[in-house]
Motif scaffolding. Sequence first.
Motif, PDB file in Angstrom:
ATOM      1  N   ILE A  28      21.341  94.724 -53.497  1.00 49.92           N
ATOM      2  CA  ILE A  28      20.703  93.636 -54.249  1.00 49.92           C
ATOM      3  C   ILE A  28      19.624  92.967 -53.414  1.00 49.92           C
ATOM      4  O   ILE A  28      18.508  92.704 -53.895  1.00 49.92           O
ATOM      5  N   LEU A  29      19.941  92.696 -52.148  1.00 47.48           N
ATOM      6  CA  LEU A  29      18.952  92.064 -51.277  1.00 47.48           C
ATOM      7  C   LEU A  29      17.739  92.966 -51.070  1.00 47.48           C
ATOM      8  O   LEU A  29      16.588  92.496 -51.067  1.00 47.48           O
ATOM      9  N   PHE A  30      17.998  94.261 -50.911  1.00 51.07           N
ATOM     10  CA  PHE A  30      16.892  95.198 -50.718  1.00 51.07           C
ATOM     11  C   PHE A  30      16.032  95.290 -51.982  1.00 51.07           C
ATOM     12  O   PHE A  30      14.792  95.350 -51.907  1.00 51.07           O
ATOM     13  N   ALA A  31      16.683  95.285 -53.156  1.00 55.83           N
ATOM     14  CA  ALA A  31      15.933  95.325 -54.416  1.00 55.83           C
ATOM     15  C   ALA A  31      15.087  94.068 -54.582  1.00 55.83           C
ATOM     16  O   ALA A  31      13.924  94.130 -55.008  1.00 55.83           O
ATOM     17  N   ILE A  34      12.149  94.338 -52.378  1.00 54.07           N
ATOM     18  CA  ILE A  34      11.150  95.239 -52.970  1.00 54.07           C
ATOM     19  C   ILE A  34      10.320  94.503 -54.019  1.00 54.07           C
ATOM     20  O   ILE A  34       9.085  94.630 -54.067  1.00 54.07           O
ATOM     21  N   LEU A  35      10.981  93.703 -54.863  1.00 53.41           N
ATOM     22  CA  LEU A  35      10.261  92.965 -55.904  1.00 53.41           C
ATOM     23  C   LEU A  35       9.321  91.921 -55.306  1.00 53.41           C
ATOM     24  O   LEU A  35       8.196  91.734 -55.790  1.00 53.41           O
ATOM     25  N   VAL A  36       9.787  91.239 -54.257  1.00 56.00           N
ATOM     26  CA  VAL A  36       8.934  90.227 -53.619  1.00 56.00           C
ATOM     27  C   VAL A  36       7.711  90.882 -52.981  1.00 56.00           C
ATOM     28  O   VAL A  36       6.571  90.425 -53.151  1.00 56.00           O
ATOM     29  N   PHE A  99      11.318 101.286 -58.599  1.00 54.56           N
ATOM     30  CA  PHE A  99      11.847 101.490 -57.249  1.00 54.56           C
ATOM     31  C   PHE A  99      13.095 100.636 -57.026  1.00 54.56           C
ATOM     32  O   PHE A  99      14.124 101.105 -56.497  1.00 54.56           O
ATOM     33  N   ALA A 100      13.028  99.365 -57.467  1.00 56.89           N
ATOM     34  CA  ALA A 100      14.158  98.456 -57.262  1.00 56.89           C
ATOM     35  C   ALA A 100      15.377  98.884 -58.072  1.00 56.89           C
ATOM     36  O   ALA A 100      16.513  98.837 -57.584  1.00 56.89           O
ATOM     37  N   THR A 101      15.177  99.309 -59.311  1.00 57.25           N
ATOM     38  CA  THR A 101      16.314  99.735 -60.137  1.00 57.25           C
ATOM     39  C   THR A 101      16.919 101.040 -59.619  1.00 57.25           C
ATOM     40  O   THR A 101      18.127 101.269 -59.769  1.00 57.25           O
ATOM     41  N   ASP A 102      16.093 101.893 -59.027  1.00 55.85           N
ATOM     42  CA  ASP A 102      16.640 103.100 -58.391  1.00 55.85           C
ATOM     43  C   ASP A 102      17.547 102.737 -57.217  1.00 55.85           C
ATOM     44  O   ASP A 102      18.595 103.364 -57.004  1.00 55.85           O
ATOM     45  N   VAL A 103      17.148 101.725 -56.464  1.00 57.45           N
ATOM     46  CA  VAL A 103      17.973 101.280 -55.339  1.00 57.45           C
ATOM     47  C   VAL A 103      19.294 100.711 -55.841  1.00 57.45           C
ATOM     48  O   VAL A 103      20.368 100.957 -55.264  1.00 57.45           O
TER      49      VAL A 103
END
Length: 290
Positions: A28-31, A34-36, A99-103
Amino acid sequence: MFRDFWEKIKDGVFTELVNRFSEAAPKILFALLILVVGRVIAGFFRRIVRRVLALAGIDRLAERLNDIDLVQRTGVRIALSAVAGQMVFYLLMLAFIIFATDVLGVPAITDMVRDLIDYLPALFSAFVLFLLGLFLSDMIRSIVQGTCQSMGIPSARLIGTVVFYFLFITVAVSALAQAKINTGFIAANLTVIVGALALAFAVGYGLAARELVANYIASHYNRDKVQVGQDVRIAGVRGKVVHIDATSLILQTPERAIIVPMSKMMTEKVEIFYPDGQEDHLLPPEATEL
């Protein structure tokens, strides 16, 4: 007994929740990261695209669209550089969302965003078609209105407006079809509505402007027979022609000025008087026939 049951639930359920959250937290933090980062990068490229296109003068092309009455009534100002910048921004953000949803491992959201990206080319082409159609509709309106005014046709502005909205509605339906929106029902009903409006306009305009049209036709066929400065008698009124336009002429008599509709040239006897010694200016015999 109840205490033992509660201890089992606490040790089992809560422990499992904590373990799952501990496993999901890094994702979640990595996603979110990525969004930020994607938001920052997309915003950066949006500003770059806007500045480059603005310096290239692309916004000057939109000024013609902003001068259209329909656009002015909406209160919207079209800036092509801003539109292009926003498109780049959202396109990059969609890529980072995938990319974030893949993570996170959420294939449903990933597939939905991919479908949206696949739909963007059709949406973009529909938008371009709409803008070009709006521009061409206004250009044709100006041509029609200017032509009608130069020919002295009455209600030139009204005719130009009718032509504009007819073309604009046609282009709007075509743009919706290009955007893969089912326009069968709209097109079928639009044909009936446009046909009814065209018939009503033709009948109403024909009845309301028949005298003006008669004057215009008479002016066309008699424009070389009477000239400004001549002494004429039309329908029993004699005077000097001081002005001629597409629908009437003005006779100046010793007492007053009289506006004579050009249709009188076709239905009434017209006499042209020449000073003595100017018989060579007489009209040909066929022009004097009653």
